[in-house]
Design a protein around this motif. Structure first.
Motif, PDB file in Angstrom:
ATOM      1  N   ILE A   1      79.040  41.081 -36.285  1.00 53.57           N
ATOM      2  CA  ILE A   1      78.972  41.896 -35.065  1.00 53.57           C
ATOM      3  C   ILE A   1      79.988  43.031 -35.129  1.00 53.57           C
ATOM      4  CG2 ILE A   1      79.417  41.880 -32.571  1.00 53.57           C
ATOM      5  CD1 ILE A   1      78.246  38.978 -32.605  1.00 53.57           C
TER       6      ILE A   1
ATOM      7  N   GLU B   1      81.927  37.984 -24.137  1.00 55.88           N
ATOM      8  CA  GLU B   1      82.431  39.260 -24.636  1.00 55.88           C
ATOM      9  C   GLU B   1      81.298  40.113 -25.199  1.00 55.88           C
ATOM     10  OE1 GLU B   1      85.328  41.796 -24.490  1.00 55.88           O
ATOM     11  OE2 GLU B   1      85.718  39.684 -24.021  1.00 55.88           O
ATOM     12  N   LEU B   2      80.373  39.476 -25.880  1.00 58.37           N
ATOM     13  CA  LEU B   2      79.258  40.216 -26.465  1.00 58.37           C
ATOM     14  C   LEU B   2      78.378  40.830 -25.376  1.00 58.37           C
ATOM     15  CD1 LEU B   2      77.735  41.118 -28.972  1.00 58.37           C
ATOM     16  CD2 LEU B   2      76.531  38.922 -28.974  1.00 58.37           C
TER      17      LEU B   2
ATOM     18  N   GLN C   1      79.472  35.195 -37.871  1.00 55.93           N
ATOM     19  CA  GLN C   1      78.675  35.969 -36.931  1.00 55.93           C
ATOM     20  C   GLN C   1      79.534  37.013 -36.218  1.00 55.93           C
ATOM     21  OE1 GLN C   1      75.653  36.276 -36.711  1.00 55.93           O
ATOM     22  NE2 GLN C   1      74.896  36.615 -34.634  1.00 55.93           N
ATOM     23  N   LYS C   2      80.742  36.629 -35.850  1.00 57.61           N
ATOM     24  CA  LYS C   2      81.655  37.572 -35.196  1.00 57.61           C
ATOM     25  C   LYS C   2      81.990  38.743 -36.128  1.00 57.61           C
ATOM     26  CE  LYS C   2      84.058  34.263 -32.174  1.00 57.61           C
ATOM     27  NZ  LYS C   2      85.373  33.676 -31.833  1.00 57.61           N
TER      28      LYS C   2
ATOM     29  N   ALA D   1      82.988  34.126 -26.715  1.00 57.39           N
ATOM     30  CA  ALA D   1      82.452  35.217 -27.538  1.00 57.39           C
ATOM     31  C   ALA D   1      81.131  35.727 -26.977  1.00 57.39           C
ATOM     32  CB  ALA D   1      82.272  34.753 -28.978  1.00 57.39           C
ATOM     33  N   ILE D   2      80.313  34.821 -26.438  1.00 58.11           N
ATOM     34  CA  ILE D   2      79.052  35.228 -25.818  1.00 58.11           C
ATOM     35  C   ILE D   2      79.325  36.129 -24.612  1.00 58.11           C
ATOM     36  CG2 ILE D   2      77.070  34.389 -24.487  1.00 58.11           C
ATOM     37  CD1 ILE D   2      77.014  31.960 -26.361  1.00 58.11           C
TER      38      ILE D   2
ATOM     39  N   PHE E   1      87.250  39.836 -30.555  1.00 56.89           N
ATOM     40  CA  PHE E   1      86.465  38.664 -30.952  1.00 56.89           C
ATOM     41  C   PHE E   1      87.339  37.556 -31.556  1.00 56.89           C
ATOM     42  CE2 PHE E   1      83.171  41.867 -30.527  1.00 56.89           C
ATOM     43  CZ  PHE E   1      82.168  41.146 -29.893  1.00 56.89           C
TER      44      PHE E   1
ATOM     45  N   LEU F   1      77.825  31.339 -31.601  1.00 60.18           N
ATOM     46  CA  LEU F   1      79.003  31.856 -30.914  1.00 60.18           C
ATOM     47  C   LEU F   1      79.479  30.878 -29.839  1.00 60.18           C
ATOM     48  CD1 LEU F   1      78.206  35.643 -30.336  1.00 60.18           C
ATOM     49  CD2 LEU F   1      79.450  34.597 -32.237  1.00 60.18           C
ATOM     50  N   ASP F   2      80.780  30.853 -29.617  1.00 57.19           N
ATOM     51  CA  ASP F   2      81.338  30.053 -28.538  1.00 57.19           C
ATOM     52  C   ASP F   2      81.135  30.789 -27.210  1.00 57.19           C
ATOM     53  OD1 ASP F   2      83.938  31.688 -27.952  1.00 57.19           O
ATOM     54  OD2 ASP F   2      83.920  31.414 -30.121  1.00 57.19           O
TER      55      ASP F   2
ATOM     56  N   GLY G   1      80.033  30.569 -36.985  1.00 58.01           N
ATOM     57  CA  GLY G   1      80.371  31.338 -35.794  1.00 58.01           C
ATOM     58  C   GLY G   1      81.314  32.482 -36.097  1.00 58.01           C
TER      59      GLY G   1
ATOM     60  N   MET H   1      73.574  35.531 -30.425  1.00 53.04           N
ATOM     61  CA  MET H   1      74.443  34.562 -29.771  1.00 53.04           C
ATOM     62  C   MET H   1      74.439  33.189 -30.425  1.00 53.04           C
ATOM     63  SD  MET H   1      73.787  35.631 -25.816  1.00 53.04           S
ATOM     64  CE  MET H   1      73.814  37.364 -25.351  1.00 53.04           C
TER      65      MET H   1
END
Length: 231
Positions: free
Chosen positions: A138, A165-166, A134-135, A162-163, A115, A158-159, A131, A155
């Motif tokens: 997670i 990847e999530l 938030q990472k 990162a979205i 992340f 998030l950039d 953001g 989401m």
């Protein structure tokens, strides 16, 4: 697996959740959808044990407020709540200690890399953007290797990278047999990954459906959502 039976919650005689029942199987991704005021937040707070309620909620066969249930459950809230004076790495160390996660260092490093938080590991919570917070939230939720995990609007903030990847993480959790619940307003963001949809409105489940059922009917989730919530 998480199993919710006859969940009911009233606030001063206002019925927020009405006799709601559903379950999410091992290795299944379920999405919780509904317009504002539908009862999603109340449902989430009941599942996480933050509210008293009528009915039954079981996580891996344990009553949701028990220690046994909490050991196998993770929650990633909509609004991250980090400690101002702990660093990113210290947050993860704290979670590892609280959940008695052994040999966590390698997994922490992998999560931070995944992340893009490696260069932020010694930053304090209060120094991070929303953001970034938030990472971290997670990463904390994933560190414990949960059997059931609940993401609330994960989401937001998030950039795009990162979205992306999530979404990979959601599918990996599924492959590992985890029960995944995602509460979101953004249907398009999870359109390609869900297995089961639970749509609620005015405190009631108005429809439960699976991807296979919609595919057979050649209907889209968005069409169904607006049909059952707006008539």
């Amino acid at each position: 697996m998480i199993k919710v039976d006859d969940l009911t919650k009233e606030y001063h005689k206002v019925l927020a959740v009405n006799n709601m029942s559903f379950q999410v199987e091992d290795g299944q991704i379920a999405i919780l959808l509904g317009p504002n005021g539908a009862g999603k937040s109340t449902t989430i707070k009941c599942i996480t044990g933050l509210l008293r309620y009528k009915g039954s909620i079981e996580i891996e066969g344990y009553e949701n407020k028990t220690v046994d249930a909490k050991r196998v459950f993770s929650y990633v809230p909509e609004t991250p709540s980090l400690y101002d004076m702990l660093t990113v790495y210290e947050h993860l160390e704290y979670i590892a200690s609280a959940y008695n996660v052994k040999n966590y260092e390698e997994k922490v490093d992998l999560l931070l890399k995944r992340f893009e938080l490696e260069d932020k590991k010694y930053k304090l919570g209060k120094e991070l953007s929303k953001g970034m917070q938030q990472k971290v939230s997670i990463c904390c939720g994933l560190l414990t290797n949960p059997k059931v995990i609940l993401f609330d609007e994960p989401m937001i903030g998030l950039d795009p990278k990162a979205i992306k990847e999530l979404k990979k993480v959601f599918l990996e959790l599924k492959e590992n047999g985890c029960s995944v619940i995602i509460s979101t307003h953004i249907i398009d963001s999870i359109d390609e990954i869900w297995d089961k949809a639970i749509i609620i409105n005015k405190g009631n489940i108005v429809i439960q459906t699976t991807r296979d059922e919609l595919d057979k009917k050649k209907e889209s989730l968005e069409e169904i959502f607006f049909e059952v919530t707006e008539g």
